[in-house]
Design a protein around this motif. Sequence first.
Motif, mmCIF file in Angstrom:
data_model
loop_
_atom_site.group_PDB
_atom_site.id
_atom_site.type_symbol
_atom_site.label_atom_id
_atom_site.label_comp_id
_atom_site.label_asym_id
_atom_site.label_seq_id
_atom_site.Cartn_x
_atom_site.Cartn_y
_atom_site.Cartn_z
ATOM 1 N N SER A 200 0.828 -1.210 0.000
ATOM 2 C CA SER A 200 0.000 0.000 0.000
ATOM 3 C C SER A 200 0.859 1.257 0.000
ATOM 4 O O SER A 200 0.556 2.233 -0.700
ATOM 5 C CB SER A 200 -0.922 -0.005 1.225
ATOM 6 O OG SER A 200 -1.791 -1.124 1.201
ATOM 7 N N LEU A 201 1.949 1.238 0.783
ATOM 8 C CA LEU A 201 2.830 2.405 0.833
ATOM 9 C C LEU A 201 3.504 2.637 -0.519
ATOM 10 O O LEU A 201 3.552 3.775 -1.014
ATOM 11 C CB LEU A 201 3.890 2.214 1.922
ATOM 12 C CG LEU A 201 3.407 2.336 3.374
ATOM 13 C CD1 LEU A 201 4.526 1.981 4.343
ATOM 14 C CD2 LEU A 201 2.907 3.753 3.644
ATOM 15 N N ILE A 202 4.028 1.561 -1.111
ATOM 16 C CA ILE A 202 4.673 1.698 -2.412
ATOM 17 C C ILE A 202 3.677 2.171 -3.461
ATOM 18 O O ILE A 202 3.972 3.039 -4.297
ATOM 19 C CB ILE A 202 5.313 0.351 -2.831
ATOM 20 C CG1 ILE A 202 6.436 -0.027 -1.867
ATOM 21 C CG2 ILE A 202 5.830 0.426 -4.264
ATOM 22 C CD1 ILE A 202 7.015 -1.399 -2.124
ATOM 23 N N ASN A 203 2.464 1.599 -3.414
ATOM 24 C CA ASN A 203 1.429 2.004 -4.368
ATOM 25 C C ASN A 203 1.063 3.470 -4.179
ATOM 26 O O ASN A 203 0.920 4.213 -5.152
ATOM 27 C CB ASN A 203 0.195 1.126 -4.172
ATOM 28 C CG ASN A 203 -0.986 1.600 -4.993
ATOM 29 O OD1 ASN A 203 -0.911 1.682 -6.205
ATOM 30 N ND2 ASN A 203 -2.081 1.931 -4.319
ATOM 31 N N GLY A 204 0.919 3.899 -2.909
ATOM 32 C CA GLY A 204 0.586 5.293 -2.655
ATOM 33 C C GLY A 204 1.655 6.249 -3.167
ATOM 34 O O GLY A 204 1.347 7.286 -3.774
ATOM 35 N N TYR A 205 2.921 5.875 -2.957
ATOM 36 C CA TYR A 205 4.025 6.711 -3.440
ATOM 37 C C TYR A 205 4.014 6.789 -4.969
ATOM 38 O O TYR A 205 4.176 7.865 -5.547
ATOM 39 C CB TYR A 205 5.353 6.138 -2.948
ATOM 40 C CG TYR A 205 6.565 6.857 -3.511
ATOM 41 C CD1 TYR A 205 6.937 8.106 -3.028
ATOM 42 C CD2 TYR A 205 7.316 6.281 -4.536
ATOM 43 C CE1 TYR A 205 8.036 8.771 -3.539
ATOM 44 C CE2 TYR A 205 8.416 6.941 -5.065
ATOM 45 C CZ TYR A 205 8.771 8.179 -4.564
ATOM 46 O OH TYR A 205 9.854 8.836 -5.079
ATOM 47 N N ALA A 206 3.811 5.628 -5.617
ATOM 48 C CA ALA A 206 3.797 5.597 -7.084
ATOM 49 C C ALA A 206 2.641 6.432 -7.641
ATOM 50 O O ALA A 206 2.806 7.156 -8.625
ATOM 51 C CB ALA A 206 3.700 4.157 -7.574
ATOM 52 N N ILE B 225 1.067 9.000 -6.190
ATOM 53 C CA ILE B 225 1.335 10.428 -5.969
ATOM 54 C C ILE B 225 2.372 10.939 -6.969
ATOM 55 O O ILE B 225 2.245 12.038 -7.522
ATOM 56 C CB ILE B 225 1.817 10.660 -4.522
ATOM 57 C CG1 ILE B 225 0.678 10.366 -3.545
ATOM 58 C CG2 ILE B 225 2.309 12.090 -4.343
ATOM 59 C CD1 ILE B 225 1.092 10.395 -2.090
ATOM 60 N N LEU B 226 3.409 10.133 -7.219
ATOM 61 C CA LEU B 226 4.461 10.531 -8.161
ATOM 62 C C LEU B 226 3.892 10.698 -9.562
ATOM 63 O O LEU B 226 4.174 11.700 -10.248
ATOM 64 C CB LEU B 226 5.572 9.486 -8.153
ATOM 65 C CG LEU B 226 6.825 9.805 -8.962
ATOM 66 C CD1 LEU B 226 7.527 11.030 -8.399
ATOM 67 C CD2 LEU B 226 7.771 8.609 -8.985
ATOM 68 N N SER C 197 1.556 13.760 -9.726
ATOM 69 C CA SER C 197 2.284 15.029 -9.720
ATOM 70 C C SER C 197 2.901 15.337 -11.073
ATOM 71 O O SER C 197 3.147 16.494 -11.408
ATOM 72 C CB SER C 197 3.377 15.000 -8.651
ATOM 73 O OG SER C 197 4.359 14.020 -8.959
ATOM 74 N N THR D 220 -2.901 2.355 -11.614
ATOM 75 C CA THR D 220 -2.100 1.782 -10.524
ATOM 76 C C THR D 220 -2.913 1.698 -9.243
ATOM 77 O O THR D 220 -2.859 0.698 -8.516
ATOM 78 C CB THR D 220 -0.844 2.636 -10.304
ATOM 79 O OG1 THR D 220 -0.123 2.744 -11.523
ATOM 80 C CG2 THR D 220 0.053 2.023 -9.244
#
Length: 515
Positions: free
Chosen positions: A25-31, A33-34, A37, A47
């Motif tokens: 979930s953390l990796i998915n959230g970062y991806a 947001i990236l 942006s 994703t």
Amino acid sequence: MASNSMTTSLDYRKWLKWASLGLVSLINGYAVILMYSRGEYAFALLTLIVASLGVYVFARKRTYAHRYIYPGVAGMILFIIFPLVYTIGLAFTNYSGSNQLSLERTQSVLLQQTSQSGDSYNFSLYEQDGTYSIALKDGEQWLATDRYELTALPTDKIQLKAVDEPVGNKAPLKTVISNRKLLSDLLLSTTAGDELKMSGLRTFAEIQPMYVLQDDGETLVNYIKNITYKPNWETGFYQEVNVDGEFVGEPLSPGFIVNVGFDNFTRIFTDPGIQGPFFKIFVWTVLFSVLTVVFTLAVGVVLAQVISWESLKGRGVYRVMLILPYAVPAFISILVFKGLFNQSFGEINLVLEGLFGLSPAWFTEPFLAKTMILIVNTWLGYPYMMILAMGLLKAIPEDLYEASAMDGAGPIDNFFNITLPLLVKPMIPLLIASFAFNFNNFVLIQLLTNGAPDMIGTSVPAGHTDLLVSYTYRIAFEGSGGQDFALAGAIATMIFLLVGGLSLLNMKFTKLESE
């Protein structure tokens, strides 16, 4: 004791499961947001959906049993649904080789463009004890910076000072070239307050932005030429406006993506340079698919009849030889035929010229080029039909032929009245599938003719042997006026509707056969 060990093991597995889901979930959230942006909204949403669905399936007890079908569902979303929806979405925009950015990114690109607004100054690097100074010649006067290591150059403004002579040894040009990126980021300030940027391998100059964004967040002004530009939401380009607010002059590149509604679909039916080639290619695509099915079926059934003849000696050898074209990769066979049909050195023309004095222009005359394609595709497709027919022939009761013989019918009567009807009826779904496959037979056209010979007077690349799928490819990747992905998306959408309709028809026939 055993119960405690089992409980500990279960707790460990549960902890590991939730830790893994949390990490995903953390990796998915970062991806997400990236990508968001950077303006990649579609991929960010894709994703988020795929990863969230996976976490949902594996996190809940009620859905945990679906973990085995999740990879298939995720693959369907990634490789079927998303490309389809994305292509259909492109069909309603102006997305092309010159219109690929959002308005914000287009502004960013234009605002980064600069122009020289003052005199140029020759410069050199002077090295002493591993440190470097940048020295400029201003008439008879030298201006130089303090000494720095090249990897430790300041990122803010560097002040130039008047000196009698630069100190150190003049560095060779290759040193400037190897450190060009570092030097181009520098901002030098003269004693008069002018700001200089690198404008060449040997020069610094006073440079200012070519365009300045106004307070409304959209308008750009070129103060050098005193021209005002506004975004044209119909064309997707920044364009000069006059005092009345009307768009005039040439557009600025790059452009940005805008929604154009059904304009791309309208172009297909109203633009003479697209309408004529599109309908010709559509008719040829349907004709090619139908004739391919007819020819491959005819050749396949006849050959299946021949090698099923019990009195024929060496049937096994003939069967293997006739199936060989199906075993050879299609692209190899196509390239071999391309050489055989070569107009100057091909074996087929050598034989025809030797026997009849003919040398057909297979690749330059439209009718001959289409004939060649049908010959090659029949060769590639007949083994499939032959194998199907061989299996179905064994299912026909011998009693029918015996009864027919008692009525005095011959082999030809038996073929048309018994064999062919009993073969074709169960093969109808497969024939429809073969039609749909050949409707999108991109590999054959691309490798054999690449659509040639080309049509004259078209708005986009089009050839006499192009199928709709190869025509779409050429519009998307070979357009001389810019790759028109949106128009290609519109044609691809129409192809999808046609092939989708054929698939539904196929399912209907399959259902009727099963009933």
